[in-house]
Design a protein around this motif. Structure first.
Motif, PDB file in Angstrom:
ATOM      1  N   LEU A  98       0.781  -1.363  -0.028  1.00  0.00           N
ATOM      2  CA  LEU A  98       0.072  -0.050   0.020  1.00  0.00           C
ATOM      3  C   LEU A  98       0.724   1.109  -0.083  1.00  0.00           C
ATOM      4  N   ARG A 105      -3.107   8.980   4.388  1.00  0.00           N
ATOM      5  CA  ARG A 105      -3.946   8.660   3.471  1.00  0.00           C
ATOM      6  C   ARG A 105      -3.536   7.580   2.417  1.00  0.00           C
ATOM      7  N   VAL A 106      -4.294   6.889   2.037  1.00  0.00           N
ATOM      8  CA  VAL A 106      -4.018   5.514   1.284  1.00  0.00           C
ATOM      9  C   VAL A 106      -4.133   5.777  -0.148  1.00  0.00           C
ATOM     10  N   HIS A 107      -3.224   5.721  -0.795  1.00  0.00           N
ATOM     11  CA  HIS A 107      -3.039   5.940  -2.338  1.00  0.00           C
ATOM     12  C   HIS A 107      -3.142   4.744  -3.284  1.00  0.00           C
ATOM     13  N   ARG A 108      -2.620   3.615  -2.484  1.00  0.00           N
ATOM     14  CA  ARG A 108      -2.801   2.469  -3.303  1.00  0.00           C
ATOM     15  C   ARG A 108      -2.745   1.137  -2.535  1.00  0.00           C
ATOM     16  N   TRP A 109      -3.665   0.199  -2.890  1.00  0.00           N
ATOM     17  CA  TRP A 109      -4.065  -0.956  -2.118  1.00  0.00           C
ATOM     18  C   TRP A 109      -4.153  -2.011  -2.919  1.00  0.00           C
ATOM     19  N   ASN A 110      -3.278  -3.077  -2.826  1.00  0.00           N
ATOM     20  CA  ASN A 110      -3.225  -4.286  -3.571  1.00  0.00           C
ATOM     21  C   ASN A 110      -4.171  -5.223  -3.569  1.00  0.00           C
ATOM     22  N   SER A 121     -10.054  -2.120  -2.838  1.00  0.00           N
ATOM     23  CA  SER A 121      -9.072  -0.821  -3.179  1.00  0.00           C
ATOM     24  C   SER A 121      -9.895   0.374  -3.349  1.00  0.00           C
ATOM     25  N   GLN A 122     -11.089   0.268  -3.745  1.00  0.00           N
ATOM     26  CA  GLN A 122     -12.007   1.395  -4.036  1.00  0.00           C
ATOM     27  C   GLN A 122     -12.329   2.012  -2.691  1.00  0.00           C
ATOM     28  N   CYS A 125      -8.449   3.356  -0.866  1.00  0.00           N
ATOM     29  CA  CYS A 125      -7.956   4.550  -1.671  1.00  0.00           C
ATOM     30  C   CYS A 125      -8.763   5.711  -1.178  1.00  0.00           C
ATOM     31  N   GLY A 126      -7.779   6.849  -0.857  1.00  0.00           N
ATOM     32  CA  GLY A 126      -8.508   7.965  -0.383  1.00  0.00           C
ATOM     33  C   GLY A 126      -8.821   8.175   1.118  1.00  0.00           C
TER      34      GLY A 126
END
Lengths: 395, 207
Positions: A98, A105-110, A121-122, A125-126
């Motif tokens: 991640l 703040r999360v920008h990517r989540w595999n 992921s949706q 993210c954010g």
């Protein structure tokens, strides 16, 4: 429309043919226009050599933008493809990946994280990490993210020093573990604008932790089994010697006394012969239980031989030891052990003490207790012998 | 290229501020009160590092290193006497090591030392990067054990052929009722050290 477009550009040969057709038709039209319309109008004649030069220049002028455009389209498509591949790459990994910024703040989540946490992921993210994990309680993770982004220094968060980094519950709890055990690293990732994100990768090490703790438990169990007598749960002789030597050293260091009770069940052979071995075993267990009740936490009980036990009393001089020995004698007299009646089981006790004033070796301590036990037996059993003088006179 | 006493004091004070930050982080991580101080900072040419460290060349040393790149390149190595580091880790993570076999124990020690070293080096290098006024990118930490000459030789392979200087911070770590003397060595190019000195000059003149 889309099919036509992709059909036209999807092989190099077709591209070359398409470009050729376009370029040559345009050039043909242009040359025809120049030769047949413009030149006669301006009543202008040129040699063939000049014609071929005009021809070549027109061709280059026409071809280069078209080729340039085609190469550009191609490169952009390759780049988009590469970006997509890289984005998907994190999804193919067997680790959690991640990206977070300084505010968490999360920008990517595999995908691995989606699978393990149940958070898509949706959804992730954010959002802030603290919103996703209300029970996030790892100061080390927060400081690692800060150190990583501020000082561009990757941080290791080891499983040894940090049990739970992100609180991810296990789908099927393993042994006593309910949360995923993790090994985490946090590394800085800087974009072309100079903004740095923390790339957090998470390894699930639950299985190896569970395995090693199971092994540790097994080792501890094996060790305790090899130290203890199976029947009574008391320590065995082997443990006695490994315990006593360091304990005596400590007594020397701190000037504390230590006492030894050597106990033997009176006429045990007769109990065994009369009632059988099962009752004999039950008596041994019941006797050990009484001893345990009278001991303090720091004392240890050892099954020294068949019906012979040793109790080692820490921080106890002869007076304390005598008091405990008398209490044991009294309890044994007043207790109905196993299927036998009150008073059927009696014992004899020899007491010896190690004091800073009168130190002795571990062997001497036990030998002295044994000698006094012998005198208790000789004196009529069911008694405590503590006095060296009396034992001497009895000899 | 020499530092006068005032400049050395200033560098030492900066190092102290940096490492006290590391101590705060370590205290939080290890649930124990941890103090770190830097009683001495030295800057020496590479070929004098081994003597300047004042460590027994035969004694085993546990070292954590992180290389750095950017405008300045080099390696930071944090060293503790092997025995001390083992005792420290055992004192700090004792309960979780109960029942662990000898191999597990080594693994646990390495991992714990690597993380502890990671935090200390990051704080130490933050001071240096701050002084240089440059951004320094650090690698992931590595761990090794050996005697001092071995460790220095291994770690300097990447810098072979370049003229290097070393900034040595003597560190004094107090944790779990123990005191451990360690050394943090930052190997970097002569040019980088020059930049650092110039900025230190300017800083002191502006005071």
């Amino acid at each position: 429309m889309k099919r036509w477009k992709s059909g036209l550009f999807n092989t190099p040969l077709r591209i070359v043919i398409a470009v050729g057709v376009v370029v040559f038709s345009v050039e043909f039209l242009f040359m025809a226009l120049l030769h047949d319309v413009i030149m006669p109008l301006m009543s202008f004649t040129v040699s063939d050599r000049i014609w071929s030069i005009i021809d070549a220049v027109t061709l280059v002028v026409l071809v280069s933008p078209v080729l340039y455009f085609l190469v550009f389209v191609r490169m952009q498509r390759d780049f988009a493809e590469l970006t997509r591949l890289f984005a998907n790459l994190t999804d193919t990994l067997m680790v959690g990946v991640l990206l977070v910024d300084m505010d968490l703040r999360v920008h990517r989540w595999n995908q691995w994280l989606e699978r393990k946490t149940g958070i898509s992921s949706q959804q992730a993210c954010g959002k802030l990490l603290t919103e996703l994990f209300a029970d996030l309680n790892s100061p080390r993770l927060l400081s690692a993210i800060e150190l990583c982004i501020k000082h561009k220094s990757p941080q290791l968060i080891s499983q040894t020093l940090n049990r739970y980094v992100l609180p991810i519950p296990l789908v099927s709890p393993m042994h006593d573990l309910k949360l995923m055990q993790q090994q985490v690293s946090v590394a800085p990732l800087t974009n072309s604008r100079g903004e740095t994100l923390a790339a957090i990768s998470i390894n699930d090490v639950t299985e190896s932790v569970a395995k090693s703790s199971a092994l540790a438990r097994l080792a501890m169990k094996m060790e305790s089994q090899s130290n203890r007598d199976q029947l009574t749960g008391a320590y065995n002789r082997h443990f006695l010697w490994s315990w006593l030597a360091p304990q005596l050293k400590q007594s020397v260091r701190h000037s504390q006394s230590l006492s030894c009770l050597m106990l033997d069940i009176d006429y045990f052979k007769r109990i065994n012969d009369t009632y059988g071995h099962d009752v004999g075993d039950a008596v041994l267990r019941g006797f050990a239980e009484i001893l345990h009740e009278q001991m303090r936490d720091s004392d240890i009980l050892v099954r020294y031989g068949g019906e012979e036990f040793v109790v080692l009393l820490t921080h106890a001089d002869a007076a304390v030891a005598l008091e405990i020995a008398n209490r044991i004698l009294d309890r044994v007299r007043k207790t109905a052990i196993a299927p036998l009646e009150v008073g059927d089981v009696r014992c004899s006790i020899g007491v010896s003490s190690w004091t800073p004033e009168e130190p002795c070796s571990a062997e001497e301590l036990l030998k002295e207790a044994d000698r006094r036990l012998y005198h208790a037996k000789h004196n009529g059993r069911d008694q405590v012998v503590i006095d060296r003088e009396s034992s001497r006179t009895l000899q | 290229m020499e530092l006068d006493e005032l400049e050395r004091d200033a560098l030492r004070e900066l190092a102290n501020v940096g490492l006290s930050r590391a101590a705060t982080q370590l205290s939080e991580l290890l649930n124990d009160h941890i103090e770190m101080t830097v009683p001495l900072v030295q800057v020496v040419p590479y070929d004098q590092v081994t003597q300047a460290l004042q460590l027994d060349p035969h004694a085993m040393v546990a070292a954590v290193w992180q290389s750095f790149s950017g405008q300045s390149e080099g390696t930071s190595i944090l060293m503790f006497p092997s025995e001390d580091s083992k005792r420290l880790v055992r004192a700090l993570v004792g309960p979780s090591m109960l029942g662990a076999g000898e191999d597990d124990l080594r693994g646990i020690e390495h991992e714990a030392m690597m993380e502890i070293g990671n935090i200390i080096i990051t704080s130490g290098m933050a001071v240096i990067a701050d002084m240089l006024g440059q951004e320094v990118r650090m690698s992931l930490p590595g761990y090794m054990e050996g005697n001092l000459p071995d460790i220095m030789e291994q770690r300097n392979r990447d810098n072979a052929g370049r003229e290097m200087q070393a900034i040595i911070m003597f560190t004094h770590l107090k944790a779990a009722q123990r005191e451990i003397e360690g050394r943090m060595v930052m190997l970097m190019s002569v040019d980088s050290v020059q930049v650092l000195f110039d900025r230190l000059h300017k800083l002191l003149r502006s005071l």
